[in-house]
Design a protein around this motif. Structure first.
Motif, PDB file in Angstrom:
ATOM      1  N   ASP A 153       0.420  -1.329  -0.205  1.00 25.36           N
ATOM      2  CA  ASP A 153      -0.520   0.057  -0.297  1.00 25.36           C
ATOM      3  C   ASP A 153       0.861   1.026  -0.059  1.00 25.36           C
ATOM      4  OD1 ASP A 153      -2.332  -1.616   0.546  1.00 25.36           O
ATOM      5  OD2 ASP A 153      -2.495  -0.868   2.325  1.00 25.36           O
TER       6      ASP A 153
ATOM      7  N   ARG B  35       3.932   1.717  -1.055  1.00 25.37           N
ATOM      8  CA  ARG B  35       4.580   1.803  -2.278  1.00 25.37           C
ATOM      9  C   ARG B  35       3.199   2.411  -2.812  1.00 25.37           C
ATOM     10  NH1 ARG B  35       7.745  -4.144  -2.400  1.00 25.37           N
ATOM     11  NH2 ARG B  35       9.375  -3.749  -1.509  1.00 25.37           N
ATOM     12  N   ASP B  36       2.453   1.872  -3.868  1.00 35.17           N
ATOM     13  CA  ASP B  36       1.373   2.554  -3.866  1.00 35.17           C
ATOM     14  C   ASP B  36       1.103   4.009  -4.153  1.00 35.17           C
ATOM     15  OD1 ASP B  36       1.032   0.150  -5.479  1.00 35.17           O
ATOM     16  OD2 ASP B  36      -0.313  -0.548  -4.384  1.00 35.17           O
ATOM     17  N   ILE B  37       0.925   4.694  -2.616  1.00 36.18           N
ATOM     18  CA  ILE B  37       0.782   5.976  -2.126  1.00 36.18           C
ATOM     19  C   ILE B  37       1.759   7.181  -2.667  1.00 36.18           C
ATOM     20  CG2 ILE B  37       0.446   7.481  -0.739  1.00 36.18           C
ATOM     21  CD1 ILE B  37      -0.795   5.114   1.302  1.00 36.18           C
ATOM     22  N   ASP B  38       3.272   6.464  -3.143  1.00 37.62           N
ATOM     23  CA  ASP B  38       4.431   6.598  -3.105  1.00 37.62           C
ATOM     24  C   ASP B  38       4.013   6.606  -4.670  1.00 37.62           C
ATOM     25  OD1 ASP B  38       5.225   6.947  -0.462  1.00 37.62           O
ATOM     26  OD2 ASP B  38       6.843   5.662  -0.149  1.00 37.62           O
ATOM     27  N   LYS B  39       3.400   5.826  -5.532  1.00 37.30           N
ATOM     28  CA  LYS B  39       3.988   6.540  -6.719  1.00 37.30           C
ATOM     29  C   LYS B  39       2.668   7.247  -7.468  1.00 37.30           C
ATOM     30  CE  LYS B  39       4.425   1.222  -8.057  1.00 37.30           C
ATOM     31  NZ  LYS B  39       4.434  -0.268  -8.658  1.00 37.30           N
ATOM     32  N   VAL B  40       1.345   7.659  -6.808  1.00 40.84           N
ATOM     33  CA  VAL B  40       0.241   7.892  -6.554  1.00 40.84           C
ATOM     34  C   VAL B  40       0.981   9.425  -6.605  1.00 40.84           C
ATOM     35  CG1 VAL B  40      -1.762   9.148  -5.888  1.00 40.84           C
ATOM     36  CG2 VAL B  40      -1.873   6.882  -6.395  1.00 40.84           C
ATOM     37  N   LYS B  41       1.715  10.073  -5.308  1.00 44.02           N
ATOM     38  CA  LYS B  41       2.352  11.124  -4.837  1.00 44.02           C
ATOM     39  C   LYS B  41       3.080  11.663  -6.310  1.00 44.02           C
ATOM     40  CE  LYS B  41       1.261  10.914  -0.528  1.00 44.02           C
ATOM     41  NZ  LYS B  41       1.675  10.937   1.417  1.00 44.02           N
ATOM     42  N   ASN B  42       3.953  10.890  -6.994  1.00 46.50           N
ATOM     43  CA  ASN B  42       4.503  10.879  -7.605  1.00 46.50           C
ATOM     44  C   ASN B  42       5.923  12.178  -7.468  1.00 46.50           C
ATOM     45  OD1 ASN B  42       6.033  11.236 -10.385  1.00 46.50           O
ATOM     46  ND2 ASN B  42       5.283  12.135 -11.285  1.00 46.50           N
TER      47      ASN B  42
END
Length: 135
Positions: free
Chosen positions: A116, A118-125
């Protein structure tokens, strides 16, 4: 026996597990006899109307018998009769509880997992920035 203390009657009729719990509920103002606020030593007799709050539901009972001993559940149910209005309100409250969702059920429980995060970090870019400060 014609009269009995309300705390003892509530215990004998199996509304509360112990007399001390019955006394606590009476002291909190959750029990009324004939529309008057009750005290633990107040006596109840056959024909009295007792209203008590159990959670969000208010139950209205008519005293049909007096017993100072706590017996089996079928025997305890013969000590009172619940009014038709009280039964209808209890059924309505049960239906409302069944239809309404639990507010906490929509929340995700616990902290995010590693995936989760990692996914949050990808979304925040965040990209290649190593600091959260503005460039």
């Amino acid at each position: 026996m014609e009269k009995l203390r309300i705390d003892k009657w509530l215990w004998a009729a199996r509304f509360y597990k112990t007399r001390s719990l019955a006394v606590e509920e009476i002291d909190k103002g959750r029990v009324r006899i004939n529309d008057l606020e009750a005290k633990p030593a107040r006596e109840v007799k056959v024909g009295d109307t007792v209203s008590l709050r159990q959670g969000p539901v208010i139950r209205t009972l008519v005293v049909r018998g007096i017993s100072s001993q706590r017996g089996a559940a079928p025997v305890a149910q013969q000590l009172y009769e619940e009014t038709a209005e009280s039964l209808a309100l209890r059924a309505q409250a049960a239906e409302q509880r069944r239809l309404n969702q639990e507010p906490a059920g929509s929340l995700e429980h616990g902290r995010p997992t590693k995936r989760d995060r990692r996914d949050i970090d990808k979304v925040k870019n965040w990209g290649s920035r190593w600091s959260a400060s503005a460039d």
